[in-house]
Design a protein around this motif. Structure first.
Motif, PDB file in Angstrom:
ATOM      1  N   THR A  32       0.845  -1.183   0.000  1.00 59.70           N
ATOM      2  CA  THR A  32       0.000   0.000   0.000  1.00 59.70           C
ATOM      3  C   THR A  32       0.887   1.243   0.000  1.00 59.70           C
ATOM      4  OG1 THR A  32      -1.923   0.996   1.056  1.00 59.70           O
ATOM      5  CG2 THR A  32      -0.177   0.264   2.500  1.00 59.70           C
ATOM      6  N   SER A  51      -4.814   1.625  -1.579  1.00 58.08           N
ATOM      7  CA  SER A  51      -4.504   0.219  -1.401  1.00 58.08           C
ATOM      8  C   SER A  51      -3.699  -0.289  -2.592  1.00 58.08           C
ATOM      9  CB  SER A  51      -5.800  -0.581  -1.266  1.00 58.08           C
ATOM     10  OG  SER A  51      -6.564  -0.453  -2.458  1.00 58.08           O
ATOM     11  N   SER A  56      -9.264   1.188  -3.246  1.00 59.10           N
ATOM     12  CA  SER A  56      -9.587   1.871  -1.985  1.00 59.10           C
ATOM     13  C   SER A  56      -8.636   3.039  -1.781  1.00 59.10           C
ATOM     14  CB  SER A  56      -9.470   0.903  -0.804  1.00 59.10           C
ATOM     15  OG  SER A  56     -10.409  -0.138  -0.918  1.00 59.10           O
ATOM     16  N   THR A 101       0.381  -5.777   2.867  1.00 60.79           N
ATOM     17  CA  THR A 101      -0.921  -5.350   3.343  1.00 60.79           C
ATOM     18  C   THR A 101      -1.778  -4.930   2.163  1.00 60.79           C
ATOM     19  OG1 THR A 101      -2.123  -3.793   4.743  1.00 60.79           O
ATOM     20  CG2 THR A 101      -0.105  -2.994   3.735  1.00 60.79           C
ATOM     21  N   ARG A 102      -3.050  -5.228   2.260  1.00 68.31           N
ATOM     22  CA  ARG A 102      -3.967  -4.873   1.184  1.00 68.31           C
ATOM     23  C   ARG A 102      -4.878  -3.714   1.568  1.00 68.31           C
ATOM     24  NH1 ARG A 102      -4.207  -8.680  -2.837  1.00 68.31           N
ATOM     25  NH2 ARG A 102      -3.142 -10.634  -2.414  1.00 68.31           N
ATOM     26  N   VAL A 103      -4.773  -3.260   2.809  1.00 66.17           N
ATOM     27  CA  VAL A 103      -5.675  -2.214   3.285  1.00 66.17           C
ATOM     28  C   VAL A 103      -5.017  -0.853   3.157  1.00 66.17           C
ATOM     29  CG1 VAL A 103      -6.836  -3.791   4.843  1.00 66.17           C
ATOM     30  CG2 VAL A 103      -4.914  -2.425   5.679  1.00 66.17           C
ATOM     31  N   VAL A 104      -5.828   0.170   3.225  1.00 65.04           N
ATOM     32  CA  VAL A 104      -5.331   1.534   3.188  1.00 65.04           C
ATOM     33  C   VAL A 104      -4.813   1.904   4.581  1.00 65.04           C
ATOM     34  CG1 VAL A 104      -5.932   3.932   2.731  1.00 65.04           C
ATOM     35  CG2 VAL A 104      -6.966   2.109   1.381  1.00 65.04           C
TER      36      VAL A 104
END
Length: 124
Positions: A32, A51, A56, A101-104
């Motif tokens: 990210t 992301s 995202s 990580t795939r999240v913001v």
């Protein structure tokens, strides 16, 4: 390991637009990315993040509607398009990345990799 190099800073007038770019090298997938900014004497603050997929994104309230973050994974770059710039946007802008990580991510300490920064100055 990820190496980040920012470009695109400069001196502009209030109301102008400016585009910052960050080129990533080393690891080329699964991280990210975000932008932060810092004024001398103040803490580094979150600006925007995306992301890995780019689907995202998140923005600081102060830039929402004026800044747009995007990424091109084929070129390993992330861009911050800034419009309707204000004098209070003046700062050194830093690109950041965090792997696996795939999240913001929006918090300073969540990022392990940083660029050297690029100065943005907005005159009134």
């Amino acid at each position: 390991q990820v190496q980040l190099v920012e470009s695109g800073g400069g001196l502009v007038q209030a109301g102008d637009s400016l585009r910052l770019s960050c080129a990533a090298s080393g690891r080329t997938f699964g991280f990210t990315m975000g932008w932060f900014r810092q004024v001398v004497g103040k803490e580094r603050e979150f600006v925007a993040a995306t992301s890995w997929s780019g689907r995202s994104t998140m923005y600081a309230d102060s830039v929402k509607g004026r800044f747009t973050i995007s990424r091109d994974n084929a070129r390993n770059t992330v861009t911050l398009q800034m419009s309707r710039l204000k004098p209070e946007d003046t700062a050194v802008y830093y690109c950041a990345a965090e792997v696996d990580t795939r999240v913001v991510l929006t918090t300073l300490h969540e990022y392990d990799y940083w660029g050297q920064g690029t100065q943005v100055t907005v005159s009134s």
